[in-house]
Design a protein around this motif. Structure first.
Motif, short mmCIF file in Angstrom:
data_model
loop_
_atom_site.label_atom_id
_atom_site.label_comp_id
_atom_site.label_asym_id
_atom_site.label_seq_id
_atom_site.Cartn_x
_atom_site.Cartn_y
_atom_site.Cartn_z
N LEU A 1 14.60 18.86 42.71
CA LEU A 1 14.37 17.45 42.99
C LEU A 1 15.17 16.51 42.09
CD1 LEU A 1 10.48 17.43 43.48
CD2 LEU A 1 12.25 17.46 45.24
N LEU A 2 15.29 16.87 40.80
CA LEU A 2 15.87 15.93 39.83
C LEU A 2 17.35 16.16 39.58
CD1 LEU A 2 12.93 15.81 37.24
CD2 LEU A 2 13.43 14.23 39.11
N THR A 3 17.82 17.38 39.79
CA THR A 3 19.27 17.66 39.66
C THR A 3 19.72 18.49 40.85
OG1 THR A 3 18.76 19.60 38.29
CG2 THR A 3 19.29 17.54 37.13
N PRO A 4 19.61 17.95 42.07
CA PRO A 4 19.97 18.75 43.24
C PRO A 4 21.42 19.21 43.23
CG PRO A 4 19.68 16.43 43.83
CD PRO A 4 19.16 16.59 42.43
N ASN A 5 22.31 18.44 42.60
CA ASN A 5 23.72 18.83 42.55
C ASN A 5 23.95 20.01 41.60
OD1 ASN A 5 22.94 16.97 40.51
ND2 ASN A 5 25.07 16.71 39.94
N LEU A 6 22.98 20.30 40.73
CA LEU A 6 23.13 21.41 39.79
C LEU A 6 22.24 22.60 40.15
CD1 LEU A 6 23.05 19.46 36.39
CD2 LEU A 6 25.03 20.04 37.78
N SER A 7 21.37 22.45 41.15
CA SER A 7 20.36 23.47 41.44
C SER A 7 20.99 24.83 41.73
CB SER A 7 19.49 23.03 42.61
OG SER A 7 18.50 23.98 42.88
N ALA A 8 22.00 24.86 42.59
CA ALA A 8 22.62 26.14 42.96
C ALA A 8 23.31 26.78 41.76
CB ALA A 8 23.62 25.93 44.10
N GLU A 9 23.96 25.97 40.92
CA GLU A 9 24.65 26.52 39.75
C GLU A 9 23.65 27.06 38.73
OE1 GLU A 9 28.08 27.44 37.37
OE2 GLU A 9 27.62 27.21 39.50
N LEU A 10 22.54 26.33 38.54
CA LEU A 10 21.50 26.83 37.64
C LEU A 10 20.97 28.18 38.13
CD1 LEU A 10 19.53 23.56 36.86
CD2 LEU A 10 20.46 25.10 35.14
N ASP B 1 22.74 26.37 29.25
CA ASP B 1 22.13 25.49 28.26
C ASP B 1 22.55 24.04 28.49
OD1 ASP B 1 22.31 24.80 24.78
OD2 ASP B 1 20.49 25.11 25.94
N GLU B 2 23.83 23.84 28.83
CA GLU B 2 24.32 22.48 29.08
C GLU B 2 23.66 21.90 30.34
OE1 GLU B 2 28.53 22.61 29.32
OE2 GLU B 2 28.83 23.37 27.29
N LEU B 3 23.51 22.72 31.38
CA LEU B 3 22.88 22.22 32.61
C LEU B 3 21.41 21.92 32.39
CD1 LEU B 3 24.50 24.55 35.30
CD2 LEU B 3 25.32 22.37 34.43
N LEU B 4 20.73 22.76 31.58
CA LEU B 4 19.32 22.51 31.30
C LEU B 4 19.12 21.21 30.52
CD1 LEU B 4 18.01 26.08 30.40
CD2 LEU B 4 17.39 24.70 32.37
N GLU B 5 20.09 20.86 29.66
CA GLU B 5 20.02 19.57 28.96
C GLU B 5 20.04 18.42 29.95
OE1 GLU B 5 19.57 18.50 25.89
OE2 GLU B 5 19.19 20.54 25.18
N THR B 6 20.90 18.54 30.98
CA THR B 6 20.95 17.50 32.01
C THR B 6 19.62 17.42 32.75
OG1 THR B 6 23.32 17.90 32.30
CG2 THR B 6 22.18 16.71 34.07
N ARG C 1 16.97 15.75 30.55
CA ARG C 1 17.14 14.29 30.48
C ARG C 1 16.66 13.63 31.76
NH1 ARG C 1 22.05 15.78 27.86
NH2 ARG C 1 23.20 15.55 29.81
N ALA C 2 16.94 14.26 32.90
CA ALA C 2 16.48 13.71 34.18
C ALA C 2 14.96 13.70 34.25
CB ALA C 2 17.06 14.52 35.34
N THR C 3 14.31 14.75 33.75
CA THR C 3 12.85 14.81 33.75
C THR C 3 12.27 13.76 32.81
OG1 THR C 3 13.04 17.20 34.14
CG2 THR C 3 10.87 16.34 33.52
N GLU C 4 12.90 13.60 31.65
CA GLU C 4 12.38 12.63 30.68
C GLU C 4 12.51 11.20 31.18
OE1 GLU C 4 13.36 15.47 26.81
OE2 GLU C 4 14.62 13.72 27.24
N GLU D 1 14.64 25.93 26.48
CA GLU D 1 13.56 24.96 26.67
C GLU D 1 13.62 24.43 28.11
OE1 GLU D 1 12.60 20.52 25.10
OE2 GLU D 1 13.04 22.00 23.53
N PHE D 2 12.50 24.55 28.81
CA PHE D 2 12.42 24.13 30.21
C PHE D 2 11.45 22.96 30.34
CE2 PHE D 2 13.55 28.60 30.16
CZ PHE D 2 14.62 28.64 31.04
N PRO D 3 11.81 21.94 31.13
CA PRO D 3 10.89 20.80 31.29
C PRO D 3 9.62 21.22 32.01
CG PRO D 3 12.71 20.66 32.86
CD PRO D 3 13.03 21.79 31.94
N ALA D 4 8.50 20.71 31.55
CA ALA D 4 7.22 21.05 32.18
C ALA D 4 6.16 20.04 31.75
CB ALA D 4 6.77 22.46 31.80
N PHE D 5 5.17 19.87 32.59
CA PHE D 5 4.00 19.05 32.27
C PHE D 5 2.79 19.96 32.20
CE2 PHE D 5 6.90 16.07 34.24
CZ PHE D 5 6.73 14.91 33.52
#
Length: 658
Positions: free
Chosen positions: A185-194, A460-465, A468-471, A512-516
């Motif tokens: 949802l938050l980084t659809p352009n990176l989802s496949a690469e992740l 790691d670089e993609l997870l940082e993006t 940031r999108a989640t935050e 580190e993975f974003p989560a609530f």
């Protein structure tokens, strides 16, 4: 922009389970915004109707369970005869058609209920129309319309957000599921690469571990063979001794690699603690500055705003705005007068009139406490920074030691090659083949570990993006969740952003993975026991926390245009919370174009009246899909139809609880 499906219409034809009104063999429902109810008794097909909507949109597939799955496919086939086996004729002529909106585009898809194959699909928007006849084309189009990068991400949205069905797929309780949802949802352009890098890490890690196990077995076998040679010459003895040293160095190398991985994980944890300390220091600083501003505002009470500006500017910048020279002593004197409760202008004790506030002792205590907190957070930040620097130094030292061990191993291997030239040709050849095999395996282990490390650096670089999108939406999600949860739960409930740390493979570094997560304060025990896991809450609390979290994400990320489909929302509720649940669903989508469809039994109590409380009693029937009138009857319904119809009438006429 992500577009969630907004269901507008469902039509089922020639399906024996839903003969429709007056046995017309056409079952149809049309949905506008707001709440809708599917009412029926056990066995009438409430759950099947919701599943029908889901499979019309996705086809006969589901996504794998959340988690790091390597290079396995995300999509899994399901039984395409799911609906056919529910009727005597195998649904040979039956079809289902669903119409949804995605943004400003209308999508209609029709499937055969005999095998869930697509019959046709049409797209209509202000600037184009298109007809689709193949599954591959349909998947590509709906993926594009939803704004995600992969069809499996669209299916994940259906199962993880839009449909809360009998086989619950938890979201708020599953950090891995949240990661996959936020990735889509938050980084659809990176989802496949992740997803690709995740697969590479798991695959390379698994291969390296398997090769290491094979290498260990071969080395053990070679050592046993070496022991059997009783006529070893001095050369063989030297080779054996040096080989033992090489083996020891290899074990030391593996130990150092594992130690580096462990220290790397510790460094990530300390980096996270450093970030948290920086955030807490920032919060404490803002709190203290707020109290200082409040104290100064009271100290300057009665002074005109333009004159206040002169003194406040001097206090904050330590510069006189008249002569533009440093004014430290003057600023210090003004601050001292304010602290002593004297007039900051003339220095005389303040005499307050009735309409001017004084700086109370409570304010002084709060300011003192805030300053103490600020100093404590500064100390914590200093400690966290020192720990992080120490971890960096430890990683560097271990890497240096690893380089030395590898260099020593290469030197000793070179010495063995020189000594082996003195052995008989046949023995030299046999030993050479064995050593070459071991060397090849070692190179392959190193190669796969390097592949894993390369993929880890990239991910790691993609997870940082993604973080940031989640935050960026964190505060909106937390506030919206807390606002919806407060009227429902008796306990104090709040959603907090709590990133989780996990490894993608069994080895390698942690990420580190974003989560609530939810924090619920229990009122059943002495003090404030905070419950955070699904095992610590009741079944109804578990379900409704997940439902509210889905509502929140659909509201925040869905541009107020989405459907939420819930099966059995009344199942685990008592009499009081049934009314609260009705209020929750009545309020959802009240001021938007979204809708919510709830499938439940015909039950007494406030759930149904409260859900439809926005509608007059005579209008509530239009919000209800009554399966008693449109579904194939069970034996119980055949015998008790008048009683059930009367119960539905009584429930819809009942006044909601206020």
């Amino acid at each position: 922009m992500i577009h969630f499906p907004l269901i507008k219409r469902l039509t089922v034809r020639d399906f024996g389970l839903y003969p429709g009104k007056d046995n017309s063999n056409i079952f149809e429902l049309k949905l506008g915004h707001g709440p809708w109810l599917v009412l029926g008794v056990n066995g009438l097909g409430k759950s099947t109707l919701l599943l029908l909507m889901r499979y019309l949109l996705a086809g006969p597939v589901k996504t794998r369970n959340a988690g790091f799955a390597g290079e396995r496919d995300d999509l899994q086939a399901v039984n395409n005869k799911f609906f056919a086996v529910r009727v005597a004729d195998g649904a040979q002529k039956a079809s289902g058609e669903i119409e949804v909106r995605l943004g400003d585009v209308s999508l209609t898809v029709e499937r055969s209920l005999a095998n869930l194959a697509i019959k046709r699909a049409t797209i209509a928007s202000p600037d184009r129309s298109k007809e689709i006849t193949t599954e591959d084309e349909y998947r590509a189009e709906i993926t594009s319309l939803a704004g995600v990068s992969q069809f499996e991400d669209f299916v994940r949205i259906l199962d993880g957000l839009a449909f809360f069905l009998e086989a619950r797929q938890p979201l708020i309780w599953d950090g891995a599921a949240q990661f996959e949802m936020f990735r889509a949802l938050l980084t659809p352009n990176l989802s496949a690469e992740l997803r690709r890098l995740e697969g590479e890490i798991v695959s390379a890690d698994s291969t390296a571990r398997n090769l290491s196990a094979t290498l260990y077995k071969i080395t053990q076998k070679r050592d046993k063979e070496a022991v059997k040679k009783e006529t070893a010459t001095d050369t063989r003895a030297r080779i054996s001794a040096i080989q033992g040293e090489i083996d020891a160095l290899s074990r030391e190398e593996l130990r150092l690699v594992e130690e580096i991985e462990n220290v790397e994980t510790l460094r990530i944890d300390r980096r996270l603690q450093l970030k948290r300390s920086e955030k807490e220091l920032d919060d404490a600083t803002q709190n203290y500055e707020k109290l200082k501003f409040e104290a100064l505002r009271q100290a300057f009470a009665g002074v005109k705003p333009t004159e206040q500006y002169v003194f406040l500017k001097m206090l904050s910048d330590r510069i006189c705005i008249a002569c533009n020279q440093p004014a430290d002593s003057a600023a210090a004197e003004l601050q001292k007068r304010s602290d002593d409760c004297r007039c900051v202008i003339c220095g005389n004790p303040r005499e307050y009139s009735d309409n001017i506030e004084t700086i109370s002792d409570v304010m002084r205590v709060r300011a003192s406490d805030a300053y103490g907190t600020l100093e404590a957070k500064r100390e914590e930040l200093s400690v966290a920074n020192a720990s992080y620097v120490a971890s960096n130094n430890e990683v560097y030292a271990l890497q240096q030691k690893l380089s030395q061990v590898r260099f020593q191993g290469e030197e000793k291997a070179s010495l063995i090659r020189r000594l082996r030239k003195n052995l008989p040709a046949d023995e030299n050849l046999a030993l050479g083949r064995e050593e070459e095999r071991i060397a090849v395996l070692r190179r392959e282990v190193v190669s796969f570990r390097e592949e894993r490390e390369k993929a880890e650096r990239e991910i790691d670089e993609l997870l940082e993006t993604l973080k940031r999108a989640t935050e960026r939406v964190r505060e909106m999600v937390e506030n919206a969740f807390n606002l919806q949860a407060a009227p429902f739960f008796a306990e104090q409930v709040r959603l907090v952003y709590a990133p989780r740390t996990a490894k993608i493979g069994q080895g390698g570094r942690s990420f580190e993975f974003p989560a609530f997560e939810v924090e619920m304060t229990s009122g059943a025990t002495f003090g404030q026991f905070v419950r955070r896991t699904p095992e610590q809450v009741s079944l109804s609390q578990r379900d409704y926390l997940d439902i509210i979290f889905r509502m929140t994400l659909l509201e925040i990320l869905g541009n107020n245009q989405s459907s939420l489909i819930v099966d059995g929302p009344e199942g685990s509720l008592d009499a009081v919370f049934a009314g609260r649940a009705g209020n929750l669903f009545a309020k959802y989508s009240q001021d938007s174009e979204s809708n919510i469809l709830l499938a439940c039994n015909i039950i007494e109590g406030a759930f149904v009246p409260n859900t439809l409380s926005s509608f007059a009693p005579e209008d509530r029937t239009s919000r209800v899909i009554n399966l008693i009138e449109q579904a194939a009857p069970t034996q119980a319904l055949t015998d008790l139809r008048p009683q059930y119809l009367q119960k539905v009438k009584d429930i819809l006429l009942r006044e909601p609880d206020r």
